[in-house]
Design an enzyme around this catalytic site. Structure first.
Site, PDB file in Angstrom:
ATOM      1  N   SER A  76       0.858  -1.272   0.043  1.00  0.00           N
ATOM      2  CA  SER A  76      -0.176   0.067   0.053  1.00  0.00           C
ATOM      3  C   SER A  76       1.019   1.325  -0.073  1.00  0.00           C
ATOM      4  O   SER A  76       0.379   2.326  -0.092  1.00  0.00           O
ATOM      5  CB  SER A  76      -1.005  -0.131   1.117  1.00  0.00           C
ATOM      6  OG  SER A  76      -0.202   0.144   2.191  1.00  0.00           O
TER       7      SER A  76
ATOM      8  N   LYS B 267       0.802   4.399   6.813  1.00  0.00           N
ATOM      9  CA  LYS B 267       0.040   5.062   5.879  1.00  0.00           C
ATOM     10  C   LYS B 267       0.671   6.747   5.907  1.00  0.00           C
ATOM     11  O   LYS B 267       1.230   7.025   6.735  1.00  0.00           O
ATOM     12  CB  LYS B 267      -1.372   5.131   5.966  1.00  0.00           C
ATOM     13  CG  LYS B 267      -2.203   3.799   5.964  1.00  0.00           C
ATOM     14  CD  LYS B 267      -2.254   3.450   4.571  1.00  0.00           C
ATOM     15  CE  LYS B 267      -2.987   1.931   4.305  1.00  0.00           C
ATOM     16  NZ  LYS B 267      -2.139   0.973   4.639  1.00  0.00           N
TER      17      LYS B 267
END
Length: 143
Positions: free
Chosen positions: A63, A100
Site C-alpha cells: 500500500s 500510511k
C-alpha cells in the site's frame, strides 16, 4: 500494508561504522568519483535521533509503494516526533499496526495509502486509531 517484527534499537556499543566517501554519487550522468573517505558513518547515529523513542518495524504489503516502501523494508519509527500533515506514520487501527501517509484537512484526518489499488481511511470517532510514530527512514534492500 501491515507491519511485522518490531525491534528496539540496539545500544551504540554493538554498532559498526562504515566508511562515508566525500564524493556524492550522481543519479543522472555519471561523474568521476573521488577516492577520499570523509569519515566513518554509524548508521545508528544517522537514523536514530531519539533512541529511547525509536523502534524498527518490518513492512509487509504494497500500500505504500509510491513513496518507496516495499514489502520487507525496515522502517525506522520515531515516537518523539509530532506527526504532521504529509508525514508517513505508523498507526494502530483497532489494534493492528499499519503504515500510511497522514493527511490533515480543516475538519478531517485521513490515512492515505500510496498505491491507487487501496482506499484512504478516514479517521472518525468510530475508529480506534492511535498514531504510534513518524517513519523517519526506510531501509530498502535491492538483493
Amino acid at each position: 500494508m501491515k507491519l511485522t517484527s518490531i525491534y528496539p534499537p540496539q545500544q551504540h556499543s554493538t554498532q559498526k561504522a562504515v566508511p562515508l566517501l566525500t564524493s556524492r554519487v550522481a543519479a543522472g550522468f555519471p561523474s568521476p568519483a573521488d577516492d577520499y573517505i570523509e569519515t566513518d558513518l554509524n548508521l545508528h547515529d544517522y537514523a536514530v535521533k531519539h533512541p529511547a523513542a525509536t523502534f524498527f518495524v518490518r513492512a509487509t504489503g504494497e500500500s505504500m509503494v509510491e513513496v518507496g516502501i516495499q514489502p520487507n523494508d525496515v522502517l525506522v519509527v520515531d515516537r518523539a516526533l509530532t506527526a504532521l500533515n504529509g508525514d508517513v506514520v505508523i498507526a494502530a487501527l483497532d489494534g493492528e499496526l499499519t503504515v500510511k501517509q497522514l493527511q490533515l484537512t480543516k475538519n478531517k484526518a485521513w490515512l492515505i495509502p500510496r498505491n491507487p489499488e487501496f482506499k484512504p481511511i478516514e479517521i472518525t470517532n468510530h475508529l480506534d486509531c492511535v498514531i504510534w510514530g513518524v517513519v523517519a527512514h526506510s531501509l530498502h534492500s535491492f538483493r
